[in-house]
Design a protein around this motif. Structure first.
Motif, PDB file in Angstrom:
ATOM      1  N   LEU A 518       2.640 -10.557 -14.361  1.00 34.53           N
ATOM      2  CA  LEU A 518       2.198 -10.340 -12.984  1.00 34.53           C
ATOM      3  C   LEU A 518       2.577  -8.942 -12.503  1.00 34.53           C
ATOM      4  O   LEU A 518       1.785  -8.258 -11.835  1.00 34.53           O
ATOM      5  N   HIS A 519       3.771  -8.515 -12.852  1.00 34.35           N
ATOM      6  CA  HIS A 519       4.205  -7.155 -12.500  1.00 34.35           C
ATOM      7  C   HIS A 519       3.300  -6.107 -13.154  1.00 34.35           C
ATOM      8  O   HIS A 519       2.968  -5.082 -12.537  1.00 34.35           O
ATOM      9  N   TYR A 520       2.882  -6.369 -14.374  1.00 33.11           N
ATOM     10  CA  TYR A 520       2.014  -5.424 -15.093  1.00 33.11           C
ATOM     11  C   TYR A 520       0.646  -5.326 -14.405  1.00 33.11           C
ATOM     12  O   TYR A 520       0.088  -4.232 -14.269  1.00 33.11           O
ATOM     13  N   ILE A 521       0.122  -6.467 -13.980  1.00 32.15           N
ATOM     14  CA  ILE A 521      -1.179  -6.444 -13.304  1.00 32.15           C
ATOM     15  C   ILE A 521      -1.092  -5.617 -12.032  1.00 32.15           C
ATOM     16  O   ILE A 521      -2.031  -4.884 -11.681  1.00 32.15           O
ATOM     17  N   GLY A 522       0.048  -5.711 -11.352  1.00 31.39           N
ATOM     18  CA  GLY A 522       0.223  -4.952 -10.117  1.00 31.39           C
ATOM     19  C   GLY A 522       0.232  -3.451 -10.330  1.00 31.39           C
ATOM     20  O   GLY A 522       0.079  -2.699  -9.356  1.00 31.39           O
ATOM     21  N   LYS A 523       0.412  -2.988 -11.556  1.00 29.92           N
ATOM     22  CA  LYS A 523       0.423  -1.557 -11.841  1.00 29.92           C
ATOM     23  C   LYS A 523      -0.939  -1.041 -12.301  1.00 29.92           C
ATOM     24  O   LYS A 523      -1.114   0.155 -12.492  1.00 29.92           O
ATOM     25  N   LEU A 524      -1.891  -1.948 -12.511  1.00 30.12           N
ATOM     26  CA  LEU A 524      -3.186  -1.540 -13.042  1.00 30.12           C
ATOM     27  C   LEU A 524      -4.080  -0.967 -11.948  1.00 30.12           C
ATOM     28  O   LEU A 524      -3.901  -1.252 -10.769  1.00 30.12           O
ATOM     29  N   PRO A 525      -5.072  -0.172 -12.336  1.00 30.48           N
ATOM     30  CA  PRO A 525      -6.073   0.269 -11.355  1.00 30.48           C
ATOM     31  C   PRO A 525      -6.809  -0.930 -10.762  1.00 30.48           C
ATOM     32  O   PRO A 525      -6.819  -2.027 -11.340  1.00 30.48           O
ATOM     33  N   PHE A 526      -7.432  -0.701  -9.634  1.00 27.81           N
ATOM     34  CA  PHE A 526      -7.996  -1.812  -8.866  1.00 27.81           C
ATOM     35  C   PHE A 526      -8.959  -2.667  -9.686  1.00 27.81           C
ATOM     36  O   PHE A 526      -8.826  -3.900  -9.722  1.00 27.81           O
ATOM     37  N   PRO A 545       3.781 -19.249  -8.376  1.00 25.41           N
ATOM     38  CA  PRO A 545       2.797 -19.317  -7.274  1.00 25.41           C
ATOM     39  C   PRO A 545       3.067 -18.335  -6.149  1.00 25.41           C
ATOM     40  O   PRO A 545       2.135 -17.707  -5.642  1.00 25.41           O
ATOM     41  N   ASN A 546       4.321 -18.197  -5.745  1.00 24.68           N
ATOM     42  CA  ASN A 546       4.605 -17.337  -4.603  1.00 24.68           C
ATOM     43  C   ASN A 546       4.283 -15.875  -4.903  1.00 24.68           C
ATOM     44  O   ASN A 546       3.634 -15.194  -4.102  1.00 24.68           O
ATOM     45  N   GLU A 547       4.752 -15.396  -6.049  1.00 24.42           N
ATOM     46  CA  GLU A 547       4.506 -13.992  -6.413  1.00 24.42           C
ATOM     47  C   GLU A 547       3.009 -13.730  -6.615  1.00 24.42           C
ATOM     48  O   GLU A 547       2.486 -12.666  -6.237  1.00 24.42           O
ATOM     49  N   THR A 548       2.330 -14.704  -7.217  1.00 24.08           N
ATOM     50  CA  THR A 548       0.887 -14.534  -7.432  1.00 24.08           C
ATOM     51  C   THR A 548       0.154 -14.471  -6.102  1.00 24.08           C
ATOM     52  O   THR A 548      -0.766 -13.655  -5.923  1.00 24.08           O
ATOM     53  N   THR A 549       0.547 -15.324  -5.165  1.00 25.50           N
ATOM     54  CA  THR A 549      -0.098 -15.310  -3.851  1.00 25.50           C
ATOM     55  C   THR A 549       0.112 -13.975  -3.152  1.00 25.50           C
ATOM     56  O   THR A 549      -0.817 -13.421  -2.547  1.00 25.50           O
ATOM     57  N   GLU A 550       1.330 -13.432  -3.242  1.00 30.45           N
ATOM     58  CA  GLU A 550       1.597 -12.144  -2.610  1.00 30.45           C
ATOM     59  C   GLU A 550       0.742 -11.037  -3.207  1.00 30.45           C
ATOM     60  O   GLU A 550       0.227 -10.172  -2.497  1.00 30.45           O
ATOM     61  N   LEU A 551       0.597 -11.057  -4.540  1.00 27.67           N
ATOM     62  CA  LEU A 551      -0.230 -10.025  -5.183  1.00 27.67           C
ATOM     63  C   LEU A 551      -1.692 -10.167  -4.756  1.00 27.67           C
ATOM     64  O   LEU A 551      -2.390  -9.165  -4.526  1.00 27.67           O
ATOM     65  N   LEU A 552      -2.162 -11.394  -4.640  1.00 29.30           N
ATOM     66  CA  LEU A 552      -3.542 -11.599  -4.206  1.00 29.30           C
ATOM     67  C   LEU A 552      -3.744 -11.120  -2.769  1.00 29.30           C
ATOM     68  O   LEU A 552      -4.805 -10.568  -2.438  1.00 29.30           O
ATOM     69  N   LYS A 553      -2.741 -11.306  -1.922  1.00 31.09           N
ATOM     70  CA  LYS A 553      -2.855 -10.807  -0.554  1.00 31.09           C
ATOM     71  C   LYS A 553      -3.031  -9.286  -0.549  1.00 31.09           C
ATOM     72  O   LYS A 553      -3.869  -8.738   0.184  1.00 31.09           O
ATOM     73  N   ILE A 554      -2.225  -8.626  -1.379  1.00 32.62           N
ATOM     74  CA  ILE A 554      -2.319  -7.162  -1.453  1.00 32.62           C
ATOM     75  C   ILE A 554      -3.659  -6.742  -2.054  1.00 32.62           C
ATOM     76  O   ILE A 554      -4.304  -5.803  -1.585  1.00 32.62           O
ATOM     77  N   LEU A 555      -4.081  -7.452  -3.077  1.00 31.86           N
ATOM     78  CA  LEU A 555      -5.310  -7.094  -3.772  1.00 31.86           C
ATOM     79  C   LEU A 555      -6.525  -7.224  -2.863  1.00 31.86           C
ATOM     80  O   LEU A 555      -7.493  -6.467  -3.006  1.00 31.86           O
ATOM     81  N   CYS A 556      -6.474  -8.156  -1.928  1.00 30.76           N
ATOM     82  CA  CYS A 556      -7.630  -8.413  -1.065  1.00 30.76           C
ATOM     83  C   CYS A 556      -7.549  -7.684   0.270  1.00 30.76           C
ATOM     84  O   CYS A 556      -8.448  -7.855   1.120  1.00 30.76           O
ATOM     85  N   THR A 557      -6.501  -6.920   0.493  1.00 32.17           N
ATOM     86  CA  THR A 557      -6.395  -6.191   1.764  1.00 32.17           C
ATOM     87  C   THR A 557      -6.472  -4.688   1.526  1.00 32.17           C
ATOM     88  O   THR A 557      -7.513  -4.078   1.736  1.00 32.17           O
ATOM     89  N   TYR A 559      -5.266  -2.560  -1.591  1.00 27.98           N
ATOM     90  CA  TYR A 559      -4.547  -2.524  -2.875  1.00 27.98           C
ATOM     91  C   TYR A 559      -4.196  -1.100  -3.284  1.00 27.98           C
ATOM     92  O   TYR A 559      -5.021  -0.191  -3.202  1.00 27.98           O
ATOM     93  N   GLN A 560      -2.952  -0.939  -3.726  1.00 26.41           N
ATOM     94  CA  GLN A 560      -2.493   0.317  -4.314  1.00 26.41           C
ATOM     95  C   GLN A 560      -1.636  -0.032  -5.530  1.00 26.41           C
ATOM     96  O   GLN A 560      -0.704  -0.830  -5.406  1.00 26.41           O
ATOM     97  N   PRO A 561      -1.952   0.539  -6.698  1.00 31.62           N
ATOM     98  CA  PRO A 561      -1.142   0.241  -7.886  1.00 31.62           C
ATOM     99  C   PRO A 561       0.319   0.577  -7.646  1.00 31.62           C
ATOM    100  O   PRO A 561       0.658   1.550  -6.960  1.00 31.62           O
ATOM    101  N   SER A 562       1.197  -0.223  -8.233  1.00 34.48           N
ATOM    102  CA  SER A 562       2.641  -0.033  -8.039  1.00 34.48           C
ATOM    103  C   SER A 562       3.236   0.927  -9.051  1.00 34.48           C
ATOM    104  O   SER A 562       4.426   0.927  -9.273  1.00 34.48           O
ATOM    105  N   GLY A 563       2.402   1.767  -9.704  1.00 37.46           N
ATOM    106  CA  GLY A 563       2.901   2.722 -10.695  1.00 37.46           C
ATOM    107  C   GLY A 563       3.562   3.911 -10.036  1.00 37.46           C
ATOM    108  O   GLY A 563       3.762   3.989  -8.824  1.00 37.46           O
ATOM    109  N   ASP A 564       3.871   4.903 -10.867  1.00 36.53           N
ATOM    110  CA  ASP A 564       4.577   6.089 -10.377  1.00 36.53           C
ATOM    111  C   ASP A 564       3.671   6.992  -9.561  1.00 36.53           C
ATOM    112  O   ASP A 564       4.104   7.669  -8.646  1.00 36.53           O
TER     113      ASP A 564
END
Length: 929
Positions: A518-526, A545-557, A559-564
């Motif tokens: 899940l952390h890796y997906i958060g670093k990918l381009p949109f 479930p909780n972490e996945t829901t949070e990532l989906l909230k960010i992805l649908c509002t 989204y910015q990759p969490s990379g450097d």
């Protein structure tokens, strides 16, 4: 020191005796015979050149047609033929006791049939008469060196073909005879090697004063020195009886232990040619004359110094010299014969080495002959096959490695597929990858080798190369490592080379590291984050479930990759369609509710599916909740969502959801919003809520009058006592005149509990109103009849009696009338100037014109509406009182044929009294009504 006794001997040259050309009859020629008394030889410019004891110089071309000219009166002692110029330099004697002469011949120019002699000068160092021992000329024609038996060397600098442009000086003086001279040109630097019987020196001719350096303290005999070609770095070769030495201008080079008394030394195409005495004969003096060697057997050896073997060795009888011309070696013997040594072609020599399994030597030979890569590869292959058949698999694989790029890899791989030879195969495949020549199958095989050998260090070294040095198919490597259970290595490759799908697949399906995935997906381009969440969202939702829901909230509002690279994220600013992720929450209603509520809060323009799903979710929770307080809260939340105005386009869907969950308030709200008033009333009817039925009729009866009729029918069908409600309905029907009394009576006749007293008041009131209406209608009829009679009388009077105009004032300005004036039959009079100012028409009264026009417009409207059949039918169908609609249309003259007189008929005079009377009748008739 290299001992030649260890060098292998080969026959890389074919020996033949040169024969004369065939005669006219075509018979084979006999051995070619040299001119008698040949003392010196040389070659170049397409000919062999000889000098004899009678002073003649002979030329032997390839056609073997000898020619000669008289160069000296007595004898020729030295010859030097330049290779790049048609210049021949000779030393000889014209008279006994006089110093020898040096002559320079231009072979391209003729003088009386003979070559042109361009220069003659005596060969003498100073004033000391001595014998010339050796001669050499630089190819640039700017240097010529002559060595003498007394140890002197005379250098001629400048144009050696002319006296004027050259300068002669003594370069070297010594006590020992000079036995060899050689010029060495390297760039712009010119050196002269001088060898005597006792030492070797090097002179630098490119610098003033010609500095020199003594290279060694031993020398050689006559004709026992030569200069190598660039393959041996232009080294000066000196052959002593014990060894052969090679020299650079400033130092001594390698040494070769070739024993035996050396007689002649030459360099030819990378070969060192040495003529020495046969060991079976007794040694003689190095500086001895040729006559002492007449009956000796001599050995000619051809050495390959680079590859360290003897290319040819043969015994000859008394060799005069060895010459190189036309791509072959020519050996001249004292008996007048010429032996030609023709070098075998490279392929023949290689085959000879192959037969003896001398593959290393064959490789070196091929390289020295500049064989192409295909030829070398074939040698490596044969060498590898030889070692493989002998069981030397380690050595074989090294040779096969050298064939990479030329030999098909499958040829080698098949040989080493045995488990005992897997390390050899690994070495081959490693090199194949290093040269970027491996395909996906080779990568698979190499990784399988690593895993079979359990060589983790090599495996890590292979996969952890920098990205610019990757020489294998990454996806194939990931598959193999995954299959072999090397998940960490596979994940490393997938992450390093951005194979996101493989990384996630291994993390989720093999390693089960859901948090990291899940952390890796958060670093990918949109785009990639969105697609991978759609693919793996259900698995992640199940485990985190909780972490996945949070990532989906960010992805649908937003989204910015969490990379450097934060700047990249700011540039993206994308958001996914939240509706597409709803299926991910199939078994996680709590997280789904949180997600949907978040989306509706932060994004008012969320897709309709979000609101639909949220409504359904809230209705489900409300329906299943047992706690009253919580149930009331859920009830309010669902109703608030319905009232948000987000379900106008999906009204039916929202209604179905509310009906499925028996959400009454929601159903009624949607009925109201959809103006489904009858459904609202039917809903209350089904629940027998009589008061609610009356309230619905009161609220919406004005918009839909049939509600009262339906309410009356509903209460009429009830067997219980509903007199109160029936009375309320009848009162409203009476006030709004919604139903004919007869229909009311028929409706209530179905109710067994409804007595006449229920409708008594309604019927009495209705009859009274109708009686009043009849009286009013009769009075109106009487009035219309009297008015009609009056108008008819006025018309008759207008037709039969004159009209008297008695008005004294203008109807416009109210001033006294003055002539000229205008009078109308309606009784109005006007000043002419007032009439012209205010009148729009000459034939109409300005005062009566507005009212007349209204009447005319009404008449025209009636005329236009006479043919509106569809409108009439519609009003008749929808009206509660069809009789009144028909009466209205009769009154408007729709069913009459009406002739409207608006303009005078053609041919009638404008002042026609009859036309005016008809119009006045119509106008008066309208006003009377």
């Amino acid at each position: 020191m290299a001992a030649y006794l260890q060098w292998r001997r080969f026959v890389f040259f074919d020996r033949e005796v040169v024969k004369e050309p065939p005669g006219p009859e075509g018979s084979a020629g006999k051995p070619f015979a040299l001119p008698p008394g040949v003392t010196v030889c040389d070659s170049g410019r397409g000919s062999l050149v000889f000098g004899d004891i009678e002073g003649q110089i002979w030329f032997l071309p390839r056609s073997l047609q000898l020619t000669s000219f008289q160069a000296y009166k007595l004898r020729v002692t030295h010859l030097y033929q330049l290779k790049q110029h048609s210049i021949l330099v000779s030393v000889g004697e014209d008279e006994e006791g006089i110093n020898p002469l040096v002559k320079v011949w231009n072979l391209e120019k003729r003088d009386g049939g003979n070559p042109l002699c361009t220069r003659i000068f005596p060969a003498i160092p100073g004033n000391k008469p001595t014998v010339v021992s050796c001669l050499t000329v630089h190819e640039n024609l700017n240097f010529m060196a002559i060595g003498f038996a007394d140890g002197s060397v005379v250098l001629t600098k400048g144009d050696i073909t002319r006296d004027r442009h050259s300068k002669t000086q003594i370069l070297h003086e010594g006590s020992y005879p000079v036995t060899g001279l050689a010029f060495r040109q390297s760039g712009k630097t010119t050196h002269l090697f001088v060898v005597t019987t006792e030492n070797i020196q090097s002179y630098l001719l490119s610098v003033k004063d010609y500095p020199h350096l003594e290279l060694d303290t031993h020398g050689c005999g006559l004709r026992c020195s030569s200069l190598s070609d660039p393959s041996q770095d232009l080294q000066f070769i000196v052959a002593g009886n014990e060894c052969v030495y090679l020299y650079q201008p400033d130092e001594r080079g390698p040494c070769f232990a070739f024993e035996g008394q050396k007689l002649i030394v030459h360099w030819y195409r990378g070969y060192l040619i040495i003529v020495s005495k046969d060991r079976k004969t007794s040694p003689k003096s190095e500086f001895a004359g040729n006559e002492a060697q007449n009956s000796d057997k001599q050995v000619l050896n051809i050495y390959d110094l680079c590859n360290k073997f003897i290319a040819y060795s043969s015994i000859f009888d008394d060799i005069v010299d060895v010459l190189a011309e036309w791509g072959s070696l020519y050996v001249l013997t004292r008996d007048g014969k010429i032996h030609v040594l023709q070098e075998k072609d490279t392929q023949t020599k290689l085959e000879m080495l192959f037969r003896k399994n001398l593959f290393e030597m064959a490789i070196n030979l091929a390289k020295s002959h500049h064989l192409d890569s295909d030829g070398l590869s074939e040698i490596f292959r044969q060498y590898g096959d030889h070692l493989y058949n002998k069981g030397n698999h380690d050595g074989a694989i090294q040779q096969y490695i050298r064939t990479i790029g030329k030999l098909e890899p499958s040829y080698v791989i098949r040989k080493f597929l045995d488990a005992q030879r897997i390390h050899n195969l690994t070495a081959y495949l490693q090199t194949l990858h290093l040269q970027s020549l491996a395909n996906a199958d080779h990568t698979t095989l190499l990784l399988n080798c690593y895993t079979k050998l359990k060589d983790s260090s090599k495996l890590e070294e292979f996969i952890k190369t920098s990205e610019s040095e990757v020489r294998f198919d990454v996806e194939t490597a990931i598959k193999v490592l995954r299959q072999a259970g090397y998940y960490s290595h596979a994940v490393y490759l997938a992450e390093k080379h951005a194979h996101h799908e493989w990384y996630l697949k291994i993390q989720l399906e093999d390693i089960k590291n859901y948090q990291e995935a899940l952390h890796y997906i958060g670093k990918l381009p949109f785009d990639q984050a969105e697609s991978n969440m759609k693919r793996y969202g259900k698995i992640l939702m199940h485990h985190v479930p909780n972490e996945t829901t949070e990532l989906l909230k960010i992805l649908c509002t937003d989204y910015q990759p969490s990379g450097d690279n934060e700047g990249l994220g700011l540039l993206e600013g994308k958001k996914a369609n939240s509706e597409e992720f709803i299926p991910i929450f199939a078994n996680n209603s709590r997280e789904l509710k949180a997600f949907l509520e978040h989306m509706t809060e932060v994004q008012s323009d969320s897709p309709q599916g979000v609101y639909d799903t949220l409504l359904e979710l809230r209705l489900q929770n409300w329906a299943h909740e047992q706690d009253k307080q919580i149930k009331e809260k859920l009830h309010n939340e669902a109703l608030t969502l319905l009232k948000s105005g987000r379900f106008k386009t999906v009204f039916d869907k929202a209604l179905v959801l509310c009906q499925m969950h028996n959400f009454k308030d929601g159903v009624l709200y949607l009925y109201e919003q959809g103006k489904l008033f009858q459904q609202i009333m039917h809903y209350h009817m089904q629940n027998e809520q009589y008061k609610k039925v009356i309230e619905v009729c009161e609220l919406y009866g004005d918009q839909e009058a049939c509600l009262w009729e339906q309410a009356l029918g509903y209460f009429a069908r009830k067997e219980e006592d509903c007199k109160e409600y029936i009375a309320a309905v009848l009162k409203h029907i009476e006030n709004k005149n919604l139903m004919p009394p007869l229909l009311v009576v028929q409706t209530l006749a179905h109710n067994s509990t409804a007595t006449l007293s229920v409708i008594k008041d309604y019927l009495v009131n209705k009859l009274q109103k109708q009686s009043c209406q009849i009286e009013q209608d009769e009075q109106r009829i009487l009035k219309y009849r009297e008015e009609t009679t009056r108008i008819r009388q006025e018309i008759e009077e207008l037709k039969a009696s004159p009209k008297i105009f008695q008005k004294t004032k203008c109807s416009i300005c109210t001033s006294a009338l003055e002539l000229p004036s205008v009078h109308f039959l309606c009784g109005h009079s006007f000043h002419q100037h007032c009439f012209e100012s205010y009148s729009d028409s000459d034939s109409e009264c300005p005062t009566c014109m507005p009212e007349n026009r209204k009447v005319m417009d009404m008449i025209r409207a009636q005329e236009q509406k006479r043919d509106l059949h569809d409108q009439f039918q519609h009003q008749l169908k929808c009206s509660n009182d069809g009789f009144s609609v028909v009466a209205d249309y009769f009154g408007r003259g729709v069913f009459n044929k009406l002739t409207l007189i608006t303009d005078l008929p053609p041919g009638k005079p404008p002042a026609s009294l009859e036309a005016g009377l008809h119009r006045e009748l119509l106008l008066h008739g309208r006003r009377g009504t």
